[in-house]
Design a protein around this motif. Sequence first.
Motif, PDB file in Angstrom:
ATOM      1  N   VAL A 455     105.008 -35.162 -13.635  1.00 35.92           N
ATOM      2  CA  VAL A 455     104.320 -33.926 -14.025  1.00 35.92           C
ATOM      3  C   VAL A 455     104.161 -33.788 -15.530  1.00 35.92           C
ATOM      4  N   VAL A 456     104.843 -34.632 -16.314  1.00 35.26           N
ATOM      5  CA  VAL A 456     104.723 -34.578 -17.784  1.00 35.26           C
ATOM      6  C   VAL A 456     104.040 -35.857 -18.235  1.00 35.26           C
ATOM      7  N   PRO A 457     102.954 -35.784 -19.012  1.00 33.41           N
ATOM      8  CA  PRO A 457     102.326 -34.565 -19.555  1.00 33.41           C
ATOM      9  C   PRO A 457     101.105 -34.102 -18.765  1.00 33.41           C
ATOM     10  N   LYS A 458     100.891 -34.641 -17.562  1.00 35.88           N
ATOM     11  CA  LYS A 458      99.673 -34.303 -16.824  1.00 35.88           C
ATOM     12  C   LYS A 458      99.571 -32.813 -16.531  1.00 35.88           C
ATOM     13  N   ILE A 459     100.704 -32.195 -16.156  1.00 38.79           N
ATOM     14  CA  ILE A 459     100.679 -30.809 -15.714  1.00 38.79           C
ATOM     15  C   ILE A 459     101.486 -29.905 -16.640  1.00 38.79           C
ATOM     16  N   ALA A 460     102.553 -30.406 -17.214  1.00 46.47           N
ATOM     17  CA  ALA A 460     103.466 -29.555 -17.976  1.00 46.47           C
ATOM     18  C   ALA A 460     103.825 -30.198 -19.300  1.00 46.47           C
ATOM     19  N   THR A 461     104.310 -29.354 -20.236  1.00 45.28           N
ATOM     20  CA  THR A 461     104.805 -29.847 -21.521  1.00 45.28           C
ATOM     21  C   THR A 461     106.169 -30.491 -21.347  1.00 45.28           C
ATOM     22  N   TRP A 462     107.006 -29.898 -20.502  1.00 50.03           N
ATOM     23  CA  TRP A 462     108.302 -30.482 -20.187  1.00 50.03           C
ATOM     24  C   TRP A 462     108.669 -30.154 -18.749  1.00 50.03           C
ATOM     25  N   ALA A 463     109.605 -30.898 -18.228  1.00 47.12           N
ATOM     26  CA  ALA A 463     110.044 -30.686 -16.844  1.00 47.12           C
ATOM     27  C   ALA A 463     111.536 -30.975 -16.740  1.00 47.12           C
ATOM     28  N   ALA A 464     112.171 -30.252 -15.840  1.00 45.98           N
ATOM     29  CA  ALA A 464     113.591 -30.468 -15.545  1.00 45.98           C
ATOM     30  C   ALA A 464     113.769 -30.442 -14.037  1.00 45.98           C
ATOM     31  N   VAL A 465     114.641 -31.290 -13.526  1.00 47.37           N
ATOM     32  CA  VAL A 465     114.910 -31.357 -12.084  1.00 47.37           C
ATOM     33  C   VAL A 465     116.374 -31.004 -11.854  1.00 47.37           C
ATOM     34  N   TYR A 466     116.587 -29.972 -11.034  1.00 47.77           N
ATOM     35  CA  TYR A 466     117.933 -29.575 -10.618  1.00 47.77           C
ATOM     36  C   TYR A 466     118.157 -30.076  -9.195  1.00 47.77           C
ATOM     37  N   LEU A 467     119.355 -30.587  -8.931  1.00 48.86           N
ATOM     38  CA  LEU A 467     119.704 -31.095  -7.603  1.00 48.86           C
ATOM     39  C   LEU A 467     120.868 -30.287  -7.024  1.00 48.86           C
ATOM     40  N   THR A 468     120.771 -29.985  -5.740  1.00 50.12           N
ATOM     41  CA  THR A 468     121.815 -29.247  -5.031  1.00 50.12           C
ATOM     42  C   THR A 468     122.464 -30.171  -4.015  1.00 50.12           C
ATOM     43  N   ASP A 469     123.787 -30.326  -4.075  1.00 50.10           N
ATOM     44  CA  ASP A 469     124.470 -31.245  -3.163  1.00 50.10           C
ATOM     45  C   ASP A 469     124.826 -30.545  -1.857  1.00 50.10           C
ATOM     46  N   LEU A 470     125.527 -31.264  -0.991  1.00 49.76           N
ATOM     47  CA  LEU A 470     125.849 -30.744   0.336  1.00 49.76           C
ATOM     48  C   LEU A 470     126.794 -29.549   0.278  1.00 49.76           C
ATOM     49  N   THR A 471     127.534 -29.414  -0.817  1.00 51.49           N
ATOM     50  CA  THR A 471     128.452 -28.270  -0.953  1.00 51.49           C
ATOM     51  C   THR A 471     127.761 -27.033  -1.512  1.00 51.49           C
ATOM     52  N   GLY A 472     126.475 -27.173  -1.881  1.00 46.41           N
ATOM     53  CA  GLY A 472     125.754 -26.042  -2.448  1.00 46.41           C
ATOM     54  C   GLY A 472     125.827 -25.955  -3.961  1.00 46.41           C
ATOM     55  N   MET A 473     126.471 -26.911  -4.613  1.00 44.78           N
ATOM     56  CA  MET A 473     126.577 -26.919  -6.070  1.00 44.78           C
ATOM     57  C   MET A 473     125.286 -27.473  -6.674  1.00 44.78           C
TER      58      MET A 473
END
Length: 813
Positions: A455-473
Amino acid sequence: MDTTRVSSTAFDGTPHAPAHARKFVRQVLGEWRLNHLAEDAVLLASELVTNAVVHAGTGIELTCRLDVDADPAKLEIEVDDHHPTRTILAEEGMPTDTLRTSGRGLALAGLLADAWGVTYTKTAKRVWVRMELADGCEPVEAPPPPVPAKLADSLHVGVVVCDRDGVVRSWNSEAEHLLGWRPEQVVGTELERIVAWRGHGPYALSFADTLGLGRWRGEARMRHVDGRLVPVYVSHLRTKGRLQERRLIWMVVGNEHRYVLTPPPVPLRREAGRRVKDLLDQEMPFAELLGTIAQMVQVSSGGDAAYVLLAADGGNRFGVAAGAGATAGLVGVLATGVFGADATTPTMIEDLLARDVELAQQLRARSLACAPLLVTGEVTGYLVVTAAQPGLFDEELTVSLQHIADQVAMPVQRERLAEQDRAHRGRLSFLAEAGELLAGVHDEELIAALTAQLVVPKIATWAAVYLTDLTGMTRLAHVWHREERHNATLRKSLPTIPRATLNEASWPVGPETVLSFPLVTQGRSHGALVIGRAEPTLPLELADLLSDLCRLVALHLHTAMLYAKQATTSRVLQRSLLPMRVAPMPGLESAVVYEPAEEGADVGGDFYDLFTVADHWCFALGDVCGSGPEAAAITGLARHAVRLLAKERYTVADIFDRLNQALLEEDEEGRFLSLLCGELTPLPQGGALCTIASAGHPPPLLLRANGLVEPVASPQLLLGVDSGARFYVEQFELAPEELLLCVTDGVTERRNGGRLLDDGDGLSTLLSGCAGLSAHAVAERVRHAVESFAAEPSQDDVALLVIKASAALRAVR
């Protein structure tokens, strides 16, 4: 007689200047009864002042000049700055970053004005535009509004004179009647002391900045001598001359008498002007067309923000396609309480908060006016204008707004259909590229990195990906900025482990609008994709594209999660099927290679073991017919049975007999086992006596110290085939510096086309060249030979065991 009319004002070169210029021009044209030119004139004045602020940054003078005797009659708007060395660039060749406020520099001057140009003097640079009044149209004097008798007695026009610092120098008797303060009570004090000043909107000026304007009119509240606040209408004027001699003059009346100082508003002309159509006839990208329309609506209405909404999902919902002004960071579909497919007439809402709380929060607005875009009777979208202050709009505005909507509806729909076709092809191409890039990736961290870079730089200036594990963290997995040098700073500014849900997280405040998209599949959240964009709104098509991308990413994350669970299961199973460590053998050196055939698996149909029993060592190498988890089940039975029986002091032949019966009792059709099993007993003169038996297994090879290679066990019947089978053992001596190689058929039957690795005693030839090497070196050489024998991966499990006598063996204690 000179009938030219001139009205001027001055501003500081601040970001607030364009907003005050728009208000000034609208007021002047209202007084001159030229409201039919207001939309274009206000837009042009805003562009000229914005250019002056950006390119000069000095004080600015704005002049409106009307010449009704000219042929044709004309209106000129002039903007003077005091930095003549900075020139306005021509439209052609203009840098792309010129005037980000509008994105078009002075292009609007060429589109809306009949003429425009730049004039230089010794002290200033003047940019001007000229608009001709069609058909010799002349302004009409507005008749003074009648003053009701009951209000005439209460009319007091207060005149307050202040110095340039806002200290009161004169206070007339009318001001005393209006507010109760005697002159001696206020003269010499600051005017701000008796003014309850409050600004409106994101560009509201402070009281001091307002006093610095050359001219200003508007509502205010002033303190009465008894402490109450009196709504008043103020006409402010700053005199010219030397700085020390300048005076500020306030004419003040009660708010109910405001029309004494300003003419009442007249309805905007029902026709938005021929130049609206001229703009629509210009060749421009669809996004720029929508942005131009939004800007026209916002400037001509005087609202804080304006939006173009377009229908989505069959016309039942409406999403933000473009915005102008103080727009919020809006994404996708708005709340539908106000907007509906059956609302075919314009709407004006005085206080949106009282009608639709959710929409008011989304738009951050209280006042709202909207007009539907109608094509063949169907609502295809809306033009919307909003303001933070309630009760700002009136019904007359909706009339003008609807006329603009009627003009733009068909061109917008036509361009949208063409854009949708282009976007659909681009969308499919983008998603296909994303799917190909993510295909076969089973690592969550790598998926996060690839997603951000998609998505960078086609759609956004920056991007971040958050991941949620099986425990919900939830944790921050990856960040990516268009300028890679900003990656570290961006990571520090984002919450590493959000304490709230991602929808409620606090994102860094900066020039970009921050938007969050959930990564959800099969009802489970795997995290979120967070992006920062320079544009304040996200077009509906891009919002849909990002939603599709997030579903695709979530699906791959779900697959990666399942793959990780399977890998964990395999590792646990491996710990139960394969020895955790090989027993140390004083005087013997051992090496093992184990590689399952299935990609990503840790266990298969091959197994090995090496352990001690009383005064000798035992080793085993087996191969269950097949591979994968099914074969692993038999592997577990075989390895544990061999170890258990050996510990009970069963001979190798007895072990084969018992294991053969156990396999037959399992009743696993076609599950046969080849097994090589032996005992090593230390000899006093060095080396070891090896007792060995082979049940259908490739014969082990003995490498003598002189480099000769010979097989040392005869093949017997596979285990699990015949309950009446009887097995026997063979013996040989493993002298010092001699080496025993035991392999499964994954080594001997490694295939390259129609040729096998062991064809023509290929394995013996390979081993004969290993004289003098350590057990580990021999194991690695054989493993490499198996891997490089063919280009394609092996289709069978590979296991090999190397034992080398390196010195006189010590008895096992």
